[in-house]
Design a protein around this motif. Sequence first.
Motif, PDB file in Angstrom:
ATOM      1  N   ALA A   1      -5.130   8.751   2.320  1.00  0.00           N
ATOM      2  CA  ALA A   1      -5.580   8.557   0.876  1.00  0.00           C
ATOM      3  C   ALA A   1      -4.614   7.211   0.630  1.00  0.00           C
ATOM      4  O   ALA A   1      -3.483   7.054   0.889  1.00  0.00           O
ATOM      5  CB  ALA A   1      -5.146   9.481  -0.366  1.00  0.00           C
ATOM      6  N   VAL A   2      -5.538   6.384   0.424  1.00  0.00           N
ATOM      7  CA  VAL A   2      -4.794   4.763   0.312  1.00  0.00           C
ATOM      8  C   VAL A   2      -4.936   4.426  -1.389  1.00  0.00           C
ATOM      9  O   VAL A   2      -5.822   4.419  -1.932  1.00  0.00           O
ATOM     10  CB  VAL A   2      -5.594   3.729   0.853  1.00  0.00           C
ATOM     11  CG1 VAL A   2      -4.971   2.495   1.013  1.00  0.00           C
ATOM     12  CG2 VAL A   2      -5.639   4.274   2.452  1.00  0.00           C
TER      13      VAL A   2
ATOM     14  N   GLY B   1      -1.625   0.851  -8.839  1.00  0.00           N
ATOM     15  CA  GLY B   1      -1.935   2.194  -9.066  1.00  0.00           C
ATOM     16  C   GLY B   1      -3.349   2.344  -8.670  1.00  0.00           C
ATOM     17  O   GLY B   1      -4.145   3.291  -9.062  1.00  0.00           O
ATOM     18  N   GLU B   2      -4.113   1.356  -8.176  1.00  0.00           N
ATOM     19  CA  GLU B   2      -5.418   1.492  -8.011  1.00  0.00           C
ATOM     20  C   GLU B   2      -5.694   2.505  -6.960  1.00  0.00           C
ATOM     21  O   GLU B   2      -5.116   2.224  -5.744  1.00  0.00           O
ATOM     22  CB  GLU B   2      -5.921   0.161  -7.482  1.00  0.00           C
ATOM     23  CG  GLU B   2      -7.491   0.131  -7.176  1.00  0.00           C
ATOM     24  CD  GLU B   2      -8.116  -1.404  -6.775  1.00  0.00           C
ATOM     25  OE1 GLU B   2      -9.252  -1.680  -6.430  1.00  0.00           O
ATOM     26  OE2 GLU B   2      -7.350  -2.500  -7.010  1.00  0.00           O
ATOM     27  N   ASP B   3      -6.712   3.263  -6.770  1.00  0.00           N
ATOM     28  CA  ASP B   3      -6.892   4.233  -5.939  1.00  0.00           C
ATOM     29  C   ASP B   3      -8.248   3.590  -4.744  1.00  0.00           C
ATOM     30  O   ASP B   3      -9.078   3.552  -5.220  1.00  0.00           O
ATOM     31  CB  ASP B   3      -7.426   5.481  -6.387  1.00  0.00           C
ATOM     32  CG  ASP B   3      -7.469   6.605  -5.480  1.00  0.00           C
ATOM     33  OD1 ASP B   3      -7.316   6.153  -4.322  1.00  0.00           O
ATOM     34  OD2 ASP B   3      -7.631   7.784  -6.005  1.00  0.00           O
TER      35      ASP B   3
ATOM     36  N   TYR C   1       0.784  -1.107   0.016  1.00  0.00           N
ATOM     37  CA  TYR C   1       0.077  -0.048  -0.017  1.00  0.00           C
ATOM     38  C   TYR C   1       0.862   1.316  -0.112  1.00  0.00           C
ATOM     39  O   TYR C   1       1.940   1.380   0.756  1.00  0.00           O
ATOM     40  CB  TYR C   1      -0.969   0.026   1.231  1.00  0.00           C
ATOM     41  CG  TYR C   1      -2.019  -0.987   1.155  1.00  0.00           C
ATOM     42  CD1 TYR C   1      -3.321  -0.622   0.659  1.00  0.00           C
ATOM     43  CD2 TYR C   1      -1.823  -2.057   2.104  1.00  0.00           C
ATOM     44  CE1 TYR C   1      -4.169  -1.706   0.679  1.00  0.00           C
ATOM     45  CE2 TYR C   1      -2.834  -2.948   2.100  1.00  0.00           C
ATOM     46  CZ  TYR C   1      -3.963  -2.691   1.432  1.00  0.00           C
ATOM     47  OH  TYR C   1      -4.986  -3.611   1.566  1.00  0.00           O
ATOM     48  N   LEU C   2       0.286   2.138  -0.655  1.00  0.00           N
ATOM     49  CA  LEU C   2       0.981   3.855  -0.532  1.00  0.00           C
ATOM     50  C   LEU C   2       0.136   4.537   0.263  1.00  0.00           C
ATOM     51  O   LEU C   2      -1.284   4.359  -0.158  1.00  0.00           O
ATOM     52  CB  LEU C   2       1.203   4.422  -1.701  1.00  0.00           C
ATOM     53  CG  LEU C   2       2.018   3.499  -2.712  1.00  0.00           C
ATOM     54  CD1 LEU C   2       1.990   4.185  -4.206  1.00  0.00           C
ATOM     55  CD2 LEU C   2       3.488   3.637  -2.124  1.00  0.00           C
TER      56      LEU C   2
END
Length: 46
Positions: free
Chosen positions: A18-19, A24-26, A3-4
Amino acid sequence: MPYLLIVGGRELENQQVAVRLRGGEDKGAMSLAAFTEILNAEMADY
C-alpha cells in the motif's frame, strides 16, 4: 518524493504494497514491481 509503504496481512495475501505519500495522499495498493517502475521513472527525471 517521500513515500510510505505499508505491508500488512492484506498486502501480503495479495502480494502488494500500500503506497502513501508523506503528505497523506493514498496512492492505493500495487505490486512491488509497479511501485519500482514509478520510482525508476521519477529517478530518470533527475
